[in-house]
Design an enzyme around this catalytic site. Structure first.
Site, PDB file in Angstrom:
ATOM      1  N   LYS A 251       1.071  -1.389   0.050  1.00  0.00           N
ATOM      2  CA  LYS A 251       0.216   0.072  -0.172  1.00  0.00           C
ATOM      3  C   LYS A 251       0.866   1.125  -0.144  1.00  0.00           C
ATOM      4  CE  LYS A 251      -4.063   2.375   1.973  1.00  0.00           C
ATOM      5  NZ  LYS A 251      -3.438   3.371   1.419  1.00  0.00           N
ATOM      6  N   ARG A 271      -9.045   9.742  -7.718  1.00  0.00           N
ATOM      7  CA  ARG A 271     -10.316   9.143  -7.241  1.00  0.00           C
ATOM      8  C   ARG A 271     -11.399   9.870  -7.183  1.00  0.00           C
ATOM      9  NH1 ARG A 271      -8.265   6.885  -1.764  1.00  0.00           N
ATOM     10  NH2 ARG A 271     -10.651   6.169  -1.655  1.00  0.00           N
ATOM     11  N   PHE A 341      -1.773  -1.609 -10.147  1.00  0.00           N
ATOM     12  CA  PHE A 341      -2.253  -2.880  -9.481  1.00  0.00           C
ATOM     13  C   PHE A 341      -3.408  -3.515 -10.185  1.00  0.00           C
ATOM     14  CE2 PHE A 341      -3.790   0.916  -7.148  1.00  0.00           C
ATOM     15  CZ  PHE A 341      -5.287   0.752  -7.243  1.00  0.00           C
ATOM     16  N   ARG A 416     -17.525  -0.373  -1.479  1.00  0.00           N
ATOM     17  CA  ARG A 416     -16.256  -0.486  -0.606  1.00  0.00           C
ATOM     18  C   ARG A 416     -16.929  -1.724   0.299  1.00  0.00           C
ATOM     19  NH1 ARG A 416     -13.176   2.982   2.217  1.00  0.00           N
ATOM     20  NH2 ARG A 416     -14.338   4.788   1.765  1.00  0.00           N
TER      21      ARG A 416
END
Length: 584
Positions: A251, A271, A341, A416
């Site tokens: 991360k 984002r 990623f 989420r």
């Protein structure tokens, strides 16, 4: 639709404190709209002319707006500035000026057909497009023509819109619910389409024209809503949540970026779906060299590095890239690398419904790693102790921790869920992690903080209800410069009453539209009868609060209010804390 009809709804939405009332008002408005104008109505309600990634800005400050009002009404600039200073609202200044215009012969209102929504929108688009020599005069003339035709109440909302202070705070999910009710479209299907193509104006027109939502596809050049992660602080719990196997990756402490490649053109989106390509010309060049595809959508983290040592630097260093006129210098002084990623789309193939492990294989096939572009370091684990070793390796190299993902998970846009889990620890605090909270209110400062806000009421977001629930009142951790910055940041969002999407037992001195997100840490998460976060979830009549909260100094401008810490994350942090605190 007449613009006055839209303004009546905006005024009613602004005055309500109930979200259900807000939805009903918008539903009624959408039912009256013609398909060819509903997209313009949606954009106006949102306070934008186009979706965020198109970067269409009016470029109108308060002074320029007041000059346009003066030109339309004959009211002097000095009088208008006095009105603005007295009310603190450029819209109110415009309304009062039109109500008491010294030369009413200048005004066309009442002498011709009323303003239409399309006329207002099209004129404002011309204002945004005006550039080059004489652009400022052109903007003033266009705005003055609108003010001259507007009623005082219409002028109020036009003025607020052009200076970016509409203050409605209507969330995308609220609009989706209203569109669903207005056109009888399944709400979940509309949400899915929005996650793929988050342009509510386009979607509204699509459903108003009776077209099927299945036509909405993932499209290079249009950012999708990013998938988000939950959080835990135990590798064994993470493995259990992910079914016994996890892809764990570093991360990075950087800026999350969605990279779109189409026919040699590279676009980079934040984002928050904003086009940030201008800030990273070096990344654009590096992507062209590293990615072998005609069209692709990739995800990664842009990380600042020390030009001398190559060591990774904190997220804050990327702020130097945000100053448009200094990017060329920043590229040299603050170099970055891109750590990829995920791969969501490649040459006509939508990969979002494919398992993560497959997407990783395809990512490694299309990316040729270079000095500037690499694939985020990752491994597959089925043993908690091995995850911990990998975690400590990551932390020792300057990472924030790990993101652990289900190998079989699809890419859930805008969600989420528990298929992605952040594994972070903050060793400097009793709280397991920092939280990102939304400012919904403020309390006036005293002593040396007089004239500013001395403390702030913060809230967590609940995606299930699309509401914000209070967590703490924070006044620690702010420098004098921070307090001044917070005051300036919050002024555009100041409203006269609690926002309909905020649930609070506390009554601050000032309320705000939920917009500004800041990072906070504290001693622990406790039960509290004063706050509404997770009210009744642990114990009847009490919610969760942060004890001894402190601002970390980090402004989360990269996050929208809906991307703040959620109520479910708060309760998870509380449970984890209790497990740590109680000896077995």
């Amino acid at each position: 639709m007449q613009f006055g009809e839209l303004v009546k709804t905006l005024a009613a939405v602004e005055s309500t404190t109930q979200r259900t009332t807000m939805v009903k008002l918008l539903t009624s408005l959408f039912k009256k709209a013609r398909p060819e104008e509903i997209d313009k109505i949606i954009y106006f309600v949102l306070g934008d002319l186009r979706p965020p990634w198109e970067g269409v800005e009016l470029g109108v400050a308060e002074k320029l707006c007041l000059r346009a009002v003066s030109k339309a009404t004959g009211v002097s600039i000095s009088e208008l500035e006095a009105l603005y200073k007295k009310t603190g609202d450029v819209g109110e200044a415009a309304r009062k000026a039109l109500s008491t215009a010294k030369r009413p012969g200048l005004l066309a209102f009442g002498q011709q057909k009323p303003l239409e929504v399309s006329e207002v929108y099209d004129t404002l688009l011309k204002v945004a497009q005006a550039s080059g020599e004489g652009a400022q005069d052109m903007k003033i003339s266009l705005l003055a023509s609108l003010f001259a035709k507007a009623s005082p109440e219409e002028a109020k909302y036009i003025a607020r819109f052009v200076v970016g202070k509409l203050r409605l705070g209507v969330a995308d999910m609220t609009l989706i619910e209203a569109l669903s009710d207005a056109f009888g479209v399944d709400k979940e299907a509309l949400e899915r389409a929005y996650h793929i193509y988050p342009d509510l104006g386009k979607l509204a027109r699509h459903v108003a024209e009776g077209r099927p939502l299945e036509e909405i596809k993932i499209t290079p050049g249009v950012p999708v809503l990013p998938m988000l992660a939950q959080r835990l602080s135990s590798s064994s719990e993470i493995l259990a949540k992910l079914g016994g196997s996890a892809i764990c990756e570093y991360k990075y402490d950087g800026e999350r970026a969605q990279i779109h490649l189409k026919e040699g053109v590279v676009k980079i989106f934040s984002r928050r779906l904003e086009d940030i390509t201008h800030a990273y010309p070096d990344v654009v060049k590096a992507v062209r060299e590293a990615v072998s595809a005609r069209e692709a959508i990739l995800e990664g983290e842009i990380v600042a590095i020390d030009p001398d040592t190559g060591d990774m630097l904190p997220f804050q260093e990327l702020m130097h890239r945000k100053r448009k006129h200094e990017v060329a210098v920043a590229v040299e002084m603050y170099p970055v690398v891109l750590n990829l990623f995920d791969l969501l789309y490649i040459d006509g193939e939508d990969l979002t419904n494919e398992p993560l492990i497959y997407r990783r294989v395809r990512l490694s096939e299309v990316v040729q790693e270079t000095e500037k572009v690499s694939i985020a370091k990752w491994r597959v684990f089925d043993d908690a102790e091995e995850i911990d070793v990998f975690f400590h390796e990551a932390v020792s190299l300057g990472m924030e921790g790990l993101v652990c993902k289900s190998p079989t998970s699809v890419y859930e846009m805008g969600a989420r869920g528990w298929n992605w889990i952040k594994y972070k620890r903050d060793y400097k605090s009793e709280m397991i992690d920092t939280v990102d909270l939304v400012v919904v209110g403020a309390f006036y400062g005293r002593g040396k903080r007089a004239g500013l806000y001395g403390a702030f009421l913060l809230a967590a977001y609940d995606p299930a209800t699309d509401m914000f629930y209070t967590v703490c009142k924070v006044g620690s951790g702010f420098t004098d410069a921070d307090l001044k910055k917070m005051y300036e940041m919050l002024q555009p969002y100041k409203i006269p009453h609690r926002h309909p999407r905020v649930v609070s037992k506390m009554e601050p001195d000032v309320w705000f539209t939920p917009q500004v997100v800041i990072e906070v840490i504290g001693a622990e998460i406790t039960l509290s009868p004063l706050h509404t976060c997770c009210l009744g979830a642990v114990k009847p009549g009490v919610g969760l609060a942060i004890r001894f909260p402190r601002f970390t100094g980090r402004y989360r401008t990269d996050k929208s209010p809906e991307q703040a810490t959620t109520v479910s994350e708060m309760i998870e942090l509380y449970k984890r804390q209790k497990k740590v605190a109680q000896p077995e």
